[in-house]
Design an enzyme around this catalytic site. Sequence first.
Site, PDB file in Angstrom:
ATOM      1  N   LYS A  99      -1.073  -6.508  -7.965  1.00  0.00           N
ATOM      2  CA  LYS A  99      -1.303  -7.689  -7.122  1.00  0.00           C
ATOM      3  C   LYS A  99      -2.725  -8.212  -7.334  1.00  0.00           C
ATOM      4  CE  LYS A  99      -1.863 -10.059  -3.177  1.00  0.00           C
ATOM      5  NZ  LYS A  99      -3.103  -9.579  -2.654  1.00  0.00           N
ATOM      6  N   HIS A 112       0.833  -1.216   0.000  1.00  0.00           N
ATOM      7  CA  HIS A 112       0.000   0.000   0.000  1.00  0.00           C
ATOM      8  C   HIS A 112       0.866   1.264   0.000  1.00  0.00           C
ATOM      9  CE1 HIS A 112      -2.726  -2.965   2.176  1.00  0.00           C
ATOM     10  NE2 HIS A 112      -3.528  -2.549   1.203  1.00  0.00           N
TER      11      HIS A 112
HETATM   12  P1  AMP Z   1      -6.577  -3.765  -0.367  1.00  0.00           P
HETATM   13  O1  AMP Z   1      -6.365  -2.971   0.882  1.00  0.00           O
HETATM   14  O2  AMP Z   1      -6.178  -5.190  -0.271  1.00  0.00           O
HETATM   15  O3  AMP Z   1      -7.940  -3.550  -0.972  1.00  0.00           O
HETATM   16  O4  AMP Z   1      -5.559  -3.138  -1.420  1.00  0.00           O
HETATM   17  C1  AMP Z   1      -5.585  -1.780  -1.727  1.00  0.00           C
HETATM   18  C2  AMP Z   1      -4.703  -1.528  -2.918  1.00  0.00           C
HETATM   19  O5  AMP Z   1      -3.379  -1.930  -2.621  1.00  0.00           O
HETATM   20  C3  AMP Z   1      -5.151  -2.324  -4.144  1.00  0.00           C
HETATM   21  O6  AMP Z   1      -5.011  -1.516  -5.305  1.00  0.00           O
HETATM   22  C4  AMP Z   1      -4.187  -3.484  -4.145  1.00  0.00           C
HETATM   23  O7  AMP Z   1      -3.973  -4.022  -5.433  1.00  0.00           O
HETATM   24  C5  AMP Z   1      -2.927  -2.796  -3.646  1.00  0.00           C
HETATM   25  N1  AMP Z   1      -2.005  -3.789  -3.090  1.00  0.00           N
HETATM   26  C6  AMP Z   1      -2.281  -4.759  -2.169  1.00  0.00           C
HETATM   27  N2  AMP Z   1      -1.188  -5.528  -1.970  1.00  0.00           N
HETATM   28  C7  AMP Z   1      -0.212  -5.053  -2.775  1.00  0.00           C
HETATM   29  C8  AMP Z   1       1.139  -5.426  -3.029  1.00  0.00           C
HETATM   30  N3  AMP Z   1       1.708  -6.468  -2.427  1.00  0.00           N
HETATM   31  N4  AMP Z   1       1.840  -4.703  -3.942  1.00  0.00           N
HETATM   32  C9  AMP Z   1       1.270  -3.638  -4.567  1.00  0.00           C
HETATM   33  N5  AMP Z   1       0.004  -3.236  -4.380  1.00  0.00           N
HETATM   34  C10 AMP Z   1      -0.738  -3.940  -3.497  1.00  0.00           C
END
Ligand code: AMP
Length: 289
Positions: A151, A35
């Site tokens: 991801k 994030h």
């Molecule tokens: P989430 O909180 O899981 O909904 O993720 C929020 C954002 O962070 C989304 O756009 C995800 O794709 C991105 N994200 C989550 N994990 C990763 C990671 N390991 N590398 C890059 N972006 C990520």
Amino acid sequence: MKIFESKQALRCWIESRGGRGRVLVPTMGALHRGHTSLFDQAREFASEVDGDVVATIFVNPVQFGPNEDFDAYPRPLEDDLALCRAHGVDAVFVPDVAAMYEEDRSVLVTESRLSASLCGASRPGHFDGVCTVVAKLFNLIQPFAAIFGEKDYQQLAVIRRMVRDLDIPISILGAPTVREADGLALSSRNAYLTPEERDEAPFLNHALTETAEGIDSGFLECIDKAEGFFRSRFALATLGRLDYFSIVDAGTLEPLSEFGTRPPRLIAAAWFGKTRLIDNVGLPAPSRT
Ligand code: AMP
């Protein structure tokens, strides 16, 4: 850094910023380096136009199935806010469910093609929830750009399609996956893994990477062979249970029947105990080190 819990307070702040542009990073919190890499990219991008970075932290119930981990999803808000502050976020929107949704809400945004397969098949309704909340955040925050991680590759593709098909005037930027040193993609859900599952979870990425390398080198010259190779490599994870593996067109997410015509994306989901992990790689495969 400003913190807003209501749409109204958010709206007032946006008005107070005059004509400044905004870059949006939507998250569900439990923030990690994946994030924060998005925040850093958003900061860089926003600074070019003297704009603001807005992050959102909202565990969206509409994208969770009835037997999924909505209640258990980690919510370490103070740590999350500290990370936002440390990475140059100007404002964070942290609504609760009642602030975000009307009780008698009756509109869903549905993307019906790219959402049908892969995670959409395993998690019915998931992408309706994602599209609906992201469309709401786009309307509330009106950014000129929004950043999503590769991801969640299918999510990124679905949102690009939503923006295209609904003429939403926002640039969607994809950011590379941030990984642990052993290849495991950072995810808020990694915290659910037992030590034994955590040891084996990188096999998902290793199997994807090795398959991508095999395709790239010509050793895996057809789809069937590449799929067989992936399955044999993933089988080394004795605690893992494959949900799906697919070699798809990187743009349309349609399964490829042969190599050479369209850029492939290798995309997979697997269970380790009660935890479902997803990962994907493009070609040429990025190196793990
Ligand atoms: P989430 O909180 O899981 O909904 O993720 C929020 C954002 O962070 C989304 O756009 C995800 O794709 C991105 N994200 C989550 N994990 C990763 C990671 N390991 N590398 C890059 N972006 C990520």
